[in-house]
Design a protein around this motif. Structure first.
Motif, PDB file in Angstrom:
ATOM      1  N   LYS A  45      -5.795  -4.557 -12.122  1.00 62.11           N
ATOM      2  CA  LYS A  45      -4.949  -3.400 -11.900  1.00 62.11           C
ATOM      3  C   LYS A  45      -5.395  -2.265 -12.826  1.00 62.11           C
ATOM      4  CE  LYS A  45      -0.901  -6.104 -10.561  1.00 62.11           C
ATOM      5  NZ  LYS A  45       0.527  -6.386 -10.829  1.00 62.11           N
ATOM      6  N   VAL A 171      -3.385   3.757  -4.857  1.00 61.71           N
ATOM      7  CA  VAL A 171      -2.818   2.847  -5.852  1.00 61.71           C
ATOM      8  C   VAL A 171      -1.331   2.691  -5.586  1.00 61.71           C
ATOM      9  CG1 VAL A 171      -2.414   4.709  -7.526  1.00 61.71           C
ATOM     10  CG2 VAL A 171      -2.628   2.363  -8.328  1.00 61.71           C
ATOM     11  N   SER A 174       2.618  -0.992  -8.556  1.00 61.45           N
ATOM     12  CA  SER A 174       2.294  -2.027  -9.534  1.00 61.45           C
ATOM     13  C   SER A 174       0.926  -1.801 -10.172  1.00 61.45           C
ATOM     14  CB  SER A 174       2.328  -3.417  -8.877  1.00 61.45           C
ATOM     15  OG  SER A 174       1.288  -3.543  -7.929  1.00 61.45           O
ATOM     16  N   GLY A 175       0.217  -0.757  -9.734  1.00 59.35           N
ATOM     17  CA  GLY A 175      -1.073  -0.433 -10.326  1.00 59.35           C
ATOM     18  C   GLY A 175      -2.270  -1.033  -9.612  1.00 59.35           C
ATOM     19  N   ARG A 176      -2.054  -1.694  -8.482  1.00 51.53           N
ATOM     20  CA  ARG A 176      -3.175  -2.259  -7.736  1.00 51.53           C
ATOM     21  C   ARG A 176      -3.966  -1.146  -7.060  1.00 51.53           C
ATOM     22  NH1 ARG A 176      -0.323  -6.987  -4.334  1.00 51.53           N
ATOM     23  NH2 ARG A 176       1.208  -5.304  -4.159  1.00 51.53           N
TER      24      ARG A 176
END
Length: 199
Positions: A45, A171, A174-176
């Motif tokens: 991430k 993105v 959750s930052g993925r």
């Protein structure tokens, strides 16, 4: 999308103004059917710095977890090393039609402008900052600088209509990091590649 290669080169030169070996657009290729990665997001991430205003948008629009993402230039610029305070435009893509997005935000007393409703775009204003939120879409017809769009619920279909691979990054909250066309590698390699046929 209709765009000027010259203006795109100029803007990317400004972004990478300290780089002298950037490869502009000569490696034009088509990747229109399958994603580059077996997984649709990179293994780790990223620590994208979500502002309080963006957190408000995600909080009010998320239901099952993937209804909205930050897309395009904001993700590209952050990965290229720009400070978040220097990134002026932060755009979001959303699975909801613009009418539902508007309803969800106005219920929370967030001001919404129908800035480009024909193309699925509304503008949310929080603390004086504007955020464009556009429904996932694909082009059905092109008329010079104009086009007809069809709303979809597929982030891959939305990403494939963009110009360059480095502009198709997104993105989630959750930052993925989602990268369907190898844009992250192109960014690291300082290479600009078209999505689809450049002609």
């Amino acid at each position: 999308p209709i765009f000027s290669l010259e203006s795109a080169q100029f803007n990317l030169c400004r972004l990478f103004k300290n780089q002298t070996n950037f490869n502009f657009g000569l490696d034009c290729h088509s990747k229109m059917t399958t994603p580059t990665f077996k997984s649709t997001f990179l293994g780790s991430k990223i620590s994208f710095p979500f502002s309080s205003q963006i957190k408000i948008l995600f909080t009010h629009l998320l239901k099952s977890g993937d209804e909205v993402r930050i897309v395009g230039g904001a993700v590209r610029d952050f990965l290229a090393g720009k400070k978040i305070t220097d990134i002026v435009d932060i755009d979001l893509a959303c699975q909801y039609p613009p009418e539902k997005t508007t309803t969800l935000l106005e219920r929370r007393r967030i001001k919404v402008i129908a800035s480009g409703i024909k193309y699925g775009t509304i503008t949310a204003i929080i603390d004086g900052q504007q955020f464009q939120i556009t429904t996932l879409r694909q082009d059905t017809k092109n008329f010079g600088r104009d086009c007809e769009v069809e709303f979809v619920d597929d982030y891959f279909e939305d990403a494939r209509r963009r110009d360059f691979t480095i502009n198709a990054l997104s993105v989630d909250f959750s930052g993925r990091l989602y990268d369907y066309f190898g844009g992250f590698e192109d960014l690291k390699n300082q290479t600009v590649k078209f999505i689809g046929n450049a002609e």
